[in-house]
Scaffold this motif. Structure first.
Motif, mmCIF file in Angstrom:
data_model
loop_
_atom_site.group_PDB
_atom_site.id
_atom_site.type_symbol
_atom_site.label_atom_id
_atom_site.label_comp_id
_atom_site.label_asym_id
_atom_site.label_seq_id
_atom_site.Cartn_x
_atom_site.Cartn_y
_atom_site.Cartn_z
ATOM 1 N N LYS B 104 45.359 -15.677 -13.628
ATOM 2 C CA LYS B 104 46.761 -15.433 -13.957
ATOM 3 C C LYS B 104 47.456 -16.802 -13.832
ATOM 4 O O LYS B 104 46.904 -17.705 -13.195
ATOM 5 C CB LYS B 104 47.382 -14.440 -12.970
ATOM 6 C CG LYS B 104 46.608 -13.125 -12.876
ATOM 7 C CD LYS B 104 47.212 -12.149 -11.887
ATOM 8 C CE LYS B 104 47.270 -12.604 -10.439
ATOM 9 N NZ LYS B 104 46.002 -12.958 -9.796
ATOM 10 N N PRO B 105 48.667 -16.938 -14.341
ATOM 11 C CA PRO B 105 49.307 -18.258 -14.208
ATOM 12 C C PRO B 105 49.364 -18.758 -12.768
ATOM 13 O O PRO B 105 49.144 -19.945 -12.511
ATOM 14 C CB PRO B 105 50.712 -18.007 -14.776
ATOM 15 C CG PRO B 105 50.499 -16.921 -15.786
ATOM 16 C CD PRO B 105 49.430 -16.039 -15.214
ATOM 17 N N CYS B 106 49.606 -17.858 -11.810
ATOM 18 C CA CYS B 106 49.724 -18.352 -10.431
ATOM 19 C C CYS B 106 48.370 -18.777 -9.862
ATOM 20 O O CYS B 106 48.313 -19.668 -9.014
ATOM 21 C CB CYS B 106 50.425 -17.345 -9.522
ATOM 22 S SG CYS B 106 49.637 -15.740 -9.439
ATOM 23 N N GLY B 133 52.297 -10.211 -16.797
ATOM 24 C CA GLY B 133 53.606 -9.572 -16.647
ATOM 25 C C GLY B 133 53.873 -9.251 -15.192
ATOM 26 O O GLY B 133 54.989 -8.911 -14.817
ATOM 27 N N GLY B 134 52.819 -9.323 -14.367
ATOM 28 C CA GLY B 134 53.020 -9.100 -12.941
ATOM 29 C C GLY B 134 52.040 -8.108 -12.350
ATOM 30 O O GLY B 134 51.303 -7.423 -13.060
ATOM 31 N N THR B 135 52.042 -8.075 -11.032
ATOM 32 C CA THR B 135 51.169 -7.149 -10.307
ATOM 33 C C THR B 135 52.015 -6.254 -9.409
ATOM 34 O O THR B 135 53.137 -6.600 -9.034
ATOM 35 C CB THR B 135 50.155 -7.918 -9.425
ATOM 36 O OG1 THR B 135 50.867 -8.942 -8.729
ATOM 37 C CG2 THR B 135 49.046 -8.539 -10.234
ATOM 38 N N ARG B 195 55.699 -6.525 -7.579
ATOM 39 C CA ARG B 195 56.056 -7.301 -6.385
ATOM 40 C C ARG B 195 57.289 -8.150 -6.715
ATOM 41 O O ARG B 195 57.463 -8.573 -7.861
ATOM 42 C CB ARG B 195 54.913 -8.242 -5.990
ATOM 43 C CG ARG B 195 53.597 -7.583 -5.721
ATOM 44 C CD ARG B 195 52.443 -8.518 -6.043
ATOM 45 N NE ARG B 195 52.370 -9.639 -5.125
ATOM 46 C CZ ARG B 195 52.340 -10.913 -5.506
ATOM 47 N NH1 ARG B 195 52.380 -11.243 -6.792
ATOM 48 N NH2 ARG B 195 52.265 -11.872 -4.620
ATOM 49 N N CYS B 198 56.607 -11.308 -8.565
ATOM 50 C CA CYS B 198 56.256 -11.137 -9.980
ATOM 51 C C CYS B 198 57.492 -10.825 -10.813
ATOM 52 O O CYS B 198 57.633 -11.301 -11.943
ATOM 53 C CB CYS B 198 55.231 -10.021 -10.143
ATOM 54 S SG CYS B 198 53.655 -10.437 -9.388
ATOM 55 N N CYS B 201 59.011 -14.093 -11.494
ATOM 56 C CA CYS B 201 58.120 -15.169 -11.965
ATOM 57 C C CYS B 201 58.384 -15.429 -13.448
ATOM 58 O O CYS B 201 58.273 -14.524 -14.273
ATOM 59 C CB CYS B 201 56.670 -14.761 -11.735
ATOM 60 S SG CYS B 201 55.473 -15.841 -12.529
ATOM 61 N N THR B 203 56.742 -17.791 -15.220
ATOM 62 C CA THR B 203 55.567 -18.354 -15.917
ATOM 63 C C THR B 203 54.681 -17.202 -16.376
ATOM 64 O O THR B 203 53.804 -16.756 -15.650
ATOM 65 C CB THR B 203 54.790 -19.294 -14.985
ATOM 66 O OG1 THR B 203 55.731 -20.111 -14.301
ATOM 67 C CG2 THR B 203 53.831 -20.174 -15.756
ATOM 68 N N LYS B 204 54.918 -16.740 -17.548
ATOM 69 C CA LYS B 204 54.227 -15.535 -18.012
ATOM 70 C C LYS B 204 52.980 -15.861 -18.826
ATOM 71 O O LYS B 204 52.091 -15.026 -18.956
ATOM 72 C CB LYS B 204 55.188 -14.684 -18.857
ATOM 73 C CG LYS B 204 56.387 -14.184 -18.072
ATOM 74 C CD LYS B 204 55.906 -13.258 -16.964
ATOM 75 C CE LYS B 204 57.022 -12.838 -16.038
ATOM 76 N NZ LYS B 204 56.523 -12.177 -14.832
HETATM 77 S S1 SF4 Z 1 53.807 -12.484 -12.461
HETATM 78 FE FE1 SF4 Z 1 53.044 -12.441 -10.359
HETATM 79 S S2 SF4 Z 1 50.824 -12.322 -10.504
HETATM 80 FE FE2 SF4 Z 1 51.634 -12.919 -12.506
HETATM 81 S S3 SF4 Z 1 51.560 -15.138 -12.496
HETATM 82 FE FE3 SF4 Z 1 53.594 -14.596 -11.828
HETATM 83 S S4 SF4 Z 1 53.431 -14.487 -9.581
HETATM 84 FE FE4 SF4 Z 1 51.351 -14.478 -10.392
#
Ligand code: SF4
Ligand SMILES: Cc1cc2nc3c(=O)[nH]c(=O)nc-3n(C[C@H](O)[C@H](O)[C@H](O)COP(=O)(O)OP(=O)(O)OC[C@H]3O[C@@H](n4cnc5c(N)ncnc54)[C@H](O)[C@@H]3O)c2cc1C
Ligand code: SF4
Ligand code: SF4
Ligand code: SF4
Lengths: 523, 412
Positions: B104-106, B133-135, B195, B198, B201, B203-204
């Motif tokens: 994932k981007p992170c 899109g996130g977790t 979360r 996310c 965040c 950076t998608k």
């Molecule tokens: S959305 Fe959440 S899991 Fe996805 S890259 Fe961003 S911080 Fe990481």
């Protein structure tokens, strides 16, 4: 890389985590490194771990216990035969079986009891016998069963009784904070203010005046009282708290320091005549009436933390058998040592304080096989079925999300509760201080994690201390550092298992609980 | 150890791709492209190992570092309830192996920051980026299933995020598979869903990785993965799979590319709104903020978890935050916490891992973000986005080093 789903043996919450086993270029071929990762799905801790949990890879890196008879390496079968033969030479009431249930599965507990029964031993101990023997049946559930944490989060009034959750049971703290966020009133009955902040209100009590607990009825009324019971808890204090709960229509939730404490309390079907308090066992070893001891996954010098005294006492035994994954200070005294697997490799279950039956992620049943060879020679599956039967469960395997051992609240009749009049508050001489052991997962593992005690600014002045100085607390052989904290003038708080007395009779030591009158000096 | 990627960046190329093997394609999240790519790379020894996340249940996936293509096949599919960050794992288990990692981007940003600090040899690591899109925290996912979807969480067999909905597939009456979907926006308005890290965040797309794979831009109903090739390294591993016949590839249409970009922009705008909404301190006075930081951070029990999981923290046990901190000190905010905040101001990627493992629920990511974002803007440095971008102050010339050089040469 192998990912092992496991639980922390550090306290009765039994937080879930992963241990990762892998090879690295620096390690010799065949050797594996252990590392941990947070298991966010675990309902007891949501993946979070306290400092002890984070320390587990190091905890598991201790030296393994070899299988020996009289110091000579031998096979497991031979060592078991020898252990059995030596125990058979003793009379049943001369043999004690002790298993402090940190790293002991439910299945091992039952096998252990079966081994003790086969020897006829009337001295069986899992660490809580003095309470089991003293507390009447009606009130037993408060001792044996805990509560699911979602009930704590939903409570409207919580009274913390001599319990600093951040220290004693770190993963409990966030549940109390959540209850507060939801509007609960949290009252901290303590010897000192909680510097991390947990309660709306703090009521300070005098450690030398347990009788003052009786005056707290109005404060406590209709609450959820959260406290702990450990091998060191004073029976006077616990009986006062039981009464207080019963008289104020409050619920009492007692945490315990060992991961499978709840399993041990619920599954040991021994009668009162077969149970023996740990300190009484030690006294009986000293007076020669107990001559043989079987220690299962138990480091006595950690649990009762007076290592030199433990050594002196155990050296009087004719037969000392130690079954453990790791070497302990008792190993050098043991006549027979049997190597079992570390907790994370064990197959089996434990029962958490919330009443969750957790299946451990390991595959080995070696520890159980050793015990069964002493007892009934059953296979793992048979013992596991017996565990579920004893807990009133069907054939299905419960998941970690179910509460399988719920608390049955009973109306407790106050009259039969043990009642020992607390002694009159003692006067403290000028040179005396009150030492309070704030026990915690490191404490019960025999690890000095802090290296300092907390004391008041007044004590600092009175003792003429400067930054960098050290203290001698009581008869301690070792020095300790200090930290100035907002504690009452005469209170010294130790999160470390500091030995402050020369060898005193074990029962006396137990009765002083976690509070000691000591003289403190600048080193 | 080579620090800077010797494979260069390249003009992005866009494809729709899928696994030629129908079983992999069926199991994959979209076209099974990522799995097919890793399997073929292992089979051809293009990489030594793959670090993937293997499903144990809808709510649990465990990391697997393996050279076994079968294990990689078993790991196909996306788990939205499994918020691992793989950077530290990679560092610990295989810092110098040739590894393929879906990121994932992170994850990718963490790995890049570690590479800049000479912890990971990025030349060896193939970052197979996943759009994100996130977790959702796995326990929150279970609660959602029970409380809002009205399901027994243990009957849920699969989850999927499609068109802004979280869809849960479960075993209904008579064993038939049924599904229920709820709009994520609506769940989140009720305080559920992804979360916090996310939600905010921005950076998608994993544009810092070697490939960026996702479903945005894939025409509805098609079982394909949208792939953006970002580096020569990405092109090489893709070509390896193509040569093996493991994947089928077609050019992405202009429309696909535009749809993907549009969704990305919409997600970024949403994240920016969440960032404002979740910052509970915006309207507070400086003294109120200080009181908040103190109240929160004084709860710290110094477990060390926030440091251990932080994907950009490259220090081991010899770290300033550990060495200078002394529990005997009686500061309201410990030096451990203060130093971590300061030390990570340039490198924090706001992944939320620290906050998620904090045993006393300190809102660490929020606190860190308040310090880091301002500094990163000031330094015009976005951590983890470009391996060639040197971290601020890394090239600072120390006065003693010049002196040392002089005396060394004098000595010689
Ligand atoms: S959305 Fe959440 S899991 Fe996805 S890259 Fe961003 S911080 Fe990481
Ligand atoms: C948490 C998450 C959120 C995503 N959100 C979006 C999105 O909003 N928009 C979009 O276009 N694409 C998103 N993706 C990417 C998309 O779901 C697919 O992973 C991608 O299209 C590749 O599909 P595939 O069939 O080729 O992958 P597959 O062949 O199915 O391989 C997927 C790989 O991802 C790994 N994986 C699964 N879960 C995780 C996890 N939680 N963390 C790390 N690795 C994991 C697996 O190990 C597997 O190797 C997301 C992926 C994840 C993991
Ligand atoms: S010691 Fe207790 S609170 Fe700490 S990680 Fe272990 S089980 Fe959890
Ligand atoms: S400080 Fe926290 S949010 Fe920032 S990168 Fe580290 S773990 Fe992620
Ligand atoms: S995770 Fe939380 S408690 Fe642990 S060290 Fe970090 S801030 Fe402190």
């Amino acid at each position: 890389m192998r990912t092992i789903t496991t639980n922390c043996p550090g306290c009765c919450i039994a937080c879930g985590l992963y241990l990762l086993e892998f090879s690295t270029p620096e390690l010799p071929a065949g050797e594996l490194k252990l590392s941990l990762a947070h298991r966010k799905l675990a309902p007891m801790n949501e993946g979070k771990l306290c400092k002890f949990g984070m320390h587990l890879p190091a905890f598991y890196a201790r030296e393994p216990l070899p299988t020996l008879v009289d110091g000579q390496e031998t096979t497991q079968d031979e060592a078991i035969r020898e252990a059995k033969a030596r125990l058979e030479r003793l009379k049943p009431d001369e043999i004690a079986f002790v298993a402090i249930p940190s790293a002991v599965t439910n299945e091992e507990l039952l096998s252990f009891v079966s081994g003790a029964t086969a020897c006829g031993s009337t001295n069986r101990c899992f660490g809580f016998e003095q309470f089991l023997n003293a507390i009447p049946e009606d009130a037993r559930s408060a001792l044996t069963n805990g509560l699911p944490f979602f009930e704590i989060e939903a409570a409207s009034k919580i009274v913390l009784f001599l319990l600093d959750p951040y220290v004693h049971y770190p993963l409990l703290a966030r549940r109390i904070l959540k209850a507060r966020q939801r509007g609960a009133q949290v009252i901290d009955i303590a010897f000192a203010h909680n510097r991390r902040g947990i309660a709306n209100e703090t009521v300070l009590i005098d450690p030398l005046d347990p009788g003052s607990i009786q005056k707290l009825r109005d404060t406590v009324a209709n609450s959820l009282i959260i406290s702990e019971v450990t091998p060191y808890t004073s029976l006077v204090v616990i009986s006062l708290v039981l009464r207080l709960a019963a008289e104020t229509a409050s619920q009492l939730f007692l945490l315990k320091p060992f991961a499978n404490s709840t399993g041990a309390l619920l599954l040991d079907s021994s009668g009162a005549e077969q149970r023996r308090d740990l300190f009484e066992i030690l006294d009986r070893i000293e007076n020669g009436s107990i001559k043989g001891l079987y220690l299962l996954e138990t480091d006595l010098s950690a649990v009762v933390f007076h290592a030199a005294a433990v050594k002196q006492t155990l050296s009087q035994l004719d037969v000392l058998i130690e079954q453990n994954a790791f070497r302990t200070p008792q190993s050098e005294l043991a006549h027979v040592t049997l190597q079992s697997e570390p907790f994370y490799r064990k197959r089996g279950t434990i029962l958490t304080i919330e009443g969750r039956l957790l299946e451990l992620g390991g595959e080995s049943t070696n520890g159980l096989r050793i015990l069964e060879q002493l007892g009934s020679n059953r296979a793992f599956a048979e013992v596991h079925a017996e565990v579920k039967h004893a807990l009133g469960l069907g054939t299905a395997e419960p998941t970690e999300f179910e509460i399988v051992a719920p608390r049955v609240e009973a109306v407790v009749n106050v009259a039969p509760l043990p009642h020992r009049e607390p002694e009159k508050p003692e006067a403290l001489g000028d040179e005396h201080y009150v030492l309070w052991y704030k026990t915690n997962p490191f404490f019960w593992a025999g690890i000095r994690d802090k290296g300092f005690v907390e004391l008041s600014p007044t004590a600092l002045q009175a003792l003429g201390l400067f930054v960098g100085d050290a203290l001698i607390v009581g008869d301690a052989a070792e020095k300790t550092g200090f930290k100035v904290a907002a504690v009452p003038e005469k209170l010294i708080v130790s999160e470390d298992p500091l030995v402050v007395h020369e060898h005193v009779p074990w029962r006396e030591l137990r009765e002083s609980g976690t509070v000691r009158k000591v003289i403190v000096k600048r080193a | 150890m080579e620090v800077i990627d010797s494979y260069g960046m390249m003009e992005p190329r866009y494809y729709l791709a899928w696994a030629t093997d129908e079983a992999i394609r069926a199991r994959g999240a979209n076209g099974g492209f990522v799995t097919a790519l890793l399997v073929s790379a292992l089979e051809t020894q293009f990489i030594d190992l793959a670090l993937v996340v293997k499903k144990k249940s809808v709510y649990e996936g465990v990391p697997v570092l393996t050279n076994d293509p079968e294990q990689v096949k078993e790991s196909a599919g996306s788990l939205h309830g499994v918020p691992w960050n793989l950077a530290k794992l990679l560092l610990e288990c295989a810092p110098d192996k040739r590894v393929g990692v879906p990121t994932k981007p992170c994850d990718a940003r963490g790995i890049i920051e570690l590479a800049k600090r000479r912890q990971i040899a990025l030349d060896n690591v193939f970052l197979i980026g996943l759009n994100c899109g996130g977790t959702v925290h796995p326990l929150r996912m279970r609660e959602l299933a029970a409380e809002l979807y009205g399901l027994d969480p243990d009957t849920v067999q699969k989850e999927e995020i499609t068109a802004g909905k979280l869809i849960l597939r479960y075993e209904g009456e008579g064993g038939a598979t049924q599904e229920k979907g709820l709009k994520i926006d609506e769940l989140e308005q009720e305080g559920r869903g992804r979360r916090d890290a996310c939600k905010s965040c921005t950076t998608k797309l994993p544009v810092m990785a070697d490939l960026a794979c996702g479903n945005w831009g894939v025409p509805k109903g098609e079982q394909k993965t949208f792939v953006e090739v970002l580096t020569d390294k990405g092109a090489a591993i893709l070509e390896n799979a193509l040569n093996k016949g493991a994947i089928t590839v077609e050019d992405a249409t202009e429309q696909s590319i535009a749809v993907r970009a549009k969704i990305e922009r919409a997600m970024q705008a949403l994240a920016a709104r969440w960032k404002d909404e979740l910052d509970v301190l915006t309207d507070n006075s400086p003294s109120e903020r200080l009181a908040f930081y103190t109240e929160q951070l004084q709860r710290c029990i110094h477990c060390g978890a926030c440091k251990a999981v932080c994907p950009v923290c490259a220090c081991d046990e010899d770290a300033k935050c550990l060495d200078l901190h002394d529990e005997q000190d009686a500061y309201a905010i410990s030096l451990y916490n203060l130093l971590r905040i300061l030390h990570l101001m340039d490198s924090c990627i706001h992944c939320g891992q620290c906050e998620e493992v904090c045993p006393v629920d300190i809102p660490l990511t929020l606190i860190q973000r308040r310090f880091s974002e301002r500094m990163q803007a000031h330094l015009d440095y976005e951590p983890g986005m470009d391996v060639t971008e040197t971290p601020p102050y890394q090239e600072t010339k120390l006065r003693w080093s010049a002196d040392a050089k002089t005396s060394e040469s004098e000595g010689a």
